[in-house]
Design an enzyme around this catalytic site. Structure first.
Site, PDB file in Angstrom:
ATOM      1  N   GLU A   1      -1.112   2.471  -1.943  1.00  0.00           N
ATOM      2  CA  GLU A   1      -1.049   1.531  -3.197  1.00  0.00           C
ATOM      3  C   GLU A   1      -1.993   2.122  -4.321  1.00  0.00           C
ATOM      4  O   GLU A   1      -3.073   2.195  -4.733  1.00  0.00           O
ATOM      5  CB  GLU A   1      -1.606   0.541  -2.980  1.00  0.00           C
ATOM      6  CG  GLU A   1      -1.013  -0.132  -2.075  1.00  0.00           C
ATOM      7  CD  GLU A   1      -2.220  -1.755  -1.351  1.00  0.00           C
ATOM      8  OE1 GLU A   1      -3.462  -1.811  -1.742  1.00  0.00           O
ATOM      9  OE2 GLU A   1      -1.513  -2.642  -1.325  1.00  0.00           O
TER      10      GLU A   1
ATOM     11  N   LYS B   1      -0.471 -14.519  -2.189  1.00  0.00           N
ATOM     12  CA  LYS B   1       0.456 -13.393  -2.303  1.00  0.00           C
ATOM     13  C   LYS B   1       1.921 -15.038  -1.940  1.00  0.00           C
ATOM     14  O   LYS B   1       2.175 -15.318  -1.072  1.00  0.00           O
ATOM     15  CB  LYS B   1       1.114 -12.375  -0.893  1.00  0.00           C
ATOM     16  CG  LYS B   1      -0.459 -11.742  -1.076  1.00  0.00           C
ATOM     17  CD  LYS B   1      -0.633 -10.410   0.466  1.00  0.00           C
ATOM     18  CE  LYS B   1      -0.975  -9.356   0.678  1.00  0.00           C
ATOM     19  NZ  LYS B   1      -1.236  -9.581   2.416  1.00  0.00           N
TER      20      LYS B   1
HETATM   21  P1  PGA Z   1       0.627  -5.488   2.481  1.00  0.00           P
HETATM   22  O1  PGA Z   1      -0.608  -4.790   2.942  1.00  0.00           O
HETATM   23  O2  PGA Z   1       0.788  -5.447   1.494  1.00  0.00           O
HETATM   24  O3  PGA Z   1       1.029  -4.347   2.935  1.00  0.00           O
HETATM   25  O4  PGA Z   1       0.938  -5.994   3.435  1.00  0.00           O
HETATM   26  C1  PGA Z   1      -1.377  -5.865   1.616  1.00  0.00           C
HETATM   27  C2  PGA Z   1      -2.437  -5.719   2.239  1.00  0.00           C
HETATM   28  O5  PGA Z   1      -3.012  -6.170   3.487  1.00  0.00           O
HETATM   29  O6  PGA Z   1      -3.534  -7.221   1.697  1.00  0.00           O
HETATM   30 ZN    ZN Z   2      -4.858  -7.554   3.709  1.00  0.00          ZN
END
Ligand code: PGA
Ligand code: ZN
Length: 429
Positions: free
Chosen positions: A204, A336
């Site tokens: 990231e 998300k």
């Molecule tokens: P991921 O991680 O998108 O790889 O699941 C992001 C998070 O854990 O917030």
């Molecule tokens: Zn997370």
């Protein structure tokens, strides 16, 4: 009412060089919407399915099956539907699949389609997406949580803790929060380089450190904040995403970096010690998704000192959020869209968080693209907080930069959420 004229999918690439699903939706009035599915690496087991082909190509991660869902059942069912009726579009996707987790169509096919329909509707209404979503209600520009160091599944498990982030609720604007963060990022990079502990950049965009303990990450962050000329706990706070589901099971937590295993109580003790010694404002997934007891005890011990965020535990599911609120497990929900698979499901999750008094963070995934729809979701639904990874790499800056434009365009009509985004804290209440 504007009919959906066509739904077309194609394979594009994400920030980890993996295939992903892009969907174009065209409406009868010529309005067009496009969206791309992101992908997680440290996923909750309750998430919508990320449908992959298996086999040899691209490590089994090809998305031809998900694209076949778009070209076949999804395109035929959605053609002729009213694009502005997002709830019906999303209910149709769920009905076509027959499972809540989109095991057949693929959650990746579903979320790209759902978001593309949403975008097309906003275009058809001649509104920026955030304004289409807010429907005239007051909104704020969210507080960013920005990664400085990346670990866990995003950096070869070199550090157990997945994200060391900074957060600046005391900034006067989103732009100023980014300014502070960029200075801290630079300072952290220099400290790591000078001490020979810089391994590169994690998934990231945060620095990939070579540490011998997890706590070194916190110490480095503290020195970076000071080195950049800021007061820790005043100008700049620390946030952690422990992502404990990745190294915890049955109430036991294996810290690979430190070669030791902690039980639930020892894990809580370690985290509480960190809260005492470092200016930590927010802590995500401090326990594994199968350990609600860990969450419950931790939340009780911490009280209103800190934001406790549920990611793998809640997977953007309104029912799970309400349950977690009743049980007193967390005080903030990570949101998300691809965890639940539709715009309607995502909105229900953020509404559930708000109704139960929780804070909310709209979040990207570790596998991302240039798609910036989540910027509009965060503003239009007035989430209060926004998390996109680090301040480096294009798939991350695409979102930060778009938020800068939105902040500029809305001006005084959308104040920076600041401490108000943290209602569980004294300053935010
Ligand atoms: P991921 O991680 O998108 O790889 O699941 C992001 C998070 O854990 O917030
Ligand atoms: Zn997370």
């Amino acid at each position: 009412m504007v009919d959906i004229a066509s739904v077309v999918g194609r394979r594009v690439w994400d920030s980890r060089a993996r295939p992903t699903v892009e969907v174009d939706v065209e409406l009868a009035d010529g309005a067009h919407g496009r969206a791309i599915a992101p992908a997680g690496a440290s996923m909750g087991s309750g998430e919508a399915a990320d449908l992959r082909d298996g086999g040899l190509a691209f490590g089994g991660l090809d998305v031809r099956k998900a694209l076949a869902s778009v070209a076949g059942p999804i395109a035929s069912a959605l053609k002729g539907m009213d694009a502005a009726d997002q709830a019906s579009v999303d209910a149709t996707l769920l009905r076509l699949d027959g499972t809540a987790q989109f095991k057949h169509l693929g959650g990746n096919a579903a979320i790209a389609t759902s978001l593309a329909v949403l975008r097309a509707s906003a275009v058809s209404a001649s509104l920026p997406l955030h304004a289409y979503l807010s429907e005239g209600r007051p909104v704020r520009i969210p507080v960013p949580e920005i990664q400085i160091l990346g670990g866990g599944a995003h950096a070869g498990r070199r550090v157990d803790i997945q994200d060391f982030l900074v957060v600046c609720p005391s900034a006067r604007s989103f732009a100023e929060a980014l300014d502070r963060t960029a200075e801290v990022y630079r300072a952290a990079g220099k400290l790591l380089r000078d001490s020979g502990r810089l391994h590169g950049v994690a998934d990231e965009g945060g620095f990939w450190p070579a540490f011998s303990t997890n706590e070194e990450g916190l110490e480095l962050l503290l020195r970076a904040i000071e080195g950049a000329g800021y007061t820790p706990g005043d100008d700049v706070h620390i946030a952690l995403d422990v992502a404990a589901s990745d190294f915890g099971r049955d109430g036991r937590y294996k810290l690979g970096l430190e070669g030791r295993e902690l039980d639930r109580d020892a894990m809580a003790e370690m985290l509480l010690g960190w809260l005492d010694r470092f200016p930590i404002l927010s802590i995500e997934d401090p326990f594994a998704e199968d350990d609600p007891e860990g969450f419950r005890r931790f939340a009780k011990a911490v009280g209103s000192r800190v934001q406790i965020v549920g990611d793998d535990l809640l997977v953007t599911d309104a029912d799970r959020i309400r349950h977690a609120a009743r049980e007193g497990l967390v005080n903030c929900a990570l949101i998300k869209p691809n965890q639940i698979g539709t715009v309607t499901g995502t909105k229900a999750a953020i509404d559930a968080a708000r109704a139960t008094g929780m804070a909310a963070i709209v979040s990207a995934r570790s596998g991302e693209t240039e798609d910036t729809a989540i910027v509009d979701l965060a503003v239009g639904w007035d989430a209060g907080q926004f998390k996109v990874g680090s301040i480096a790499r294009g798939e991350r800056t695409a979102k930060w930069n778009e938020m800068l434009r939105v902040e500029e365009a809305l001006g005084a009509a959308a104040p920076y959420a600041g401490w108000g985004a943290f209602p569980m804290t004294k300053k935010g209440s």
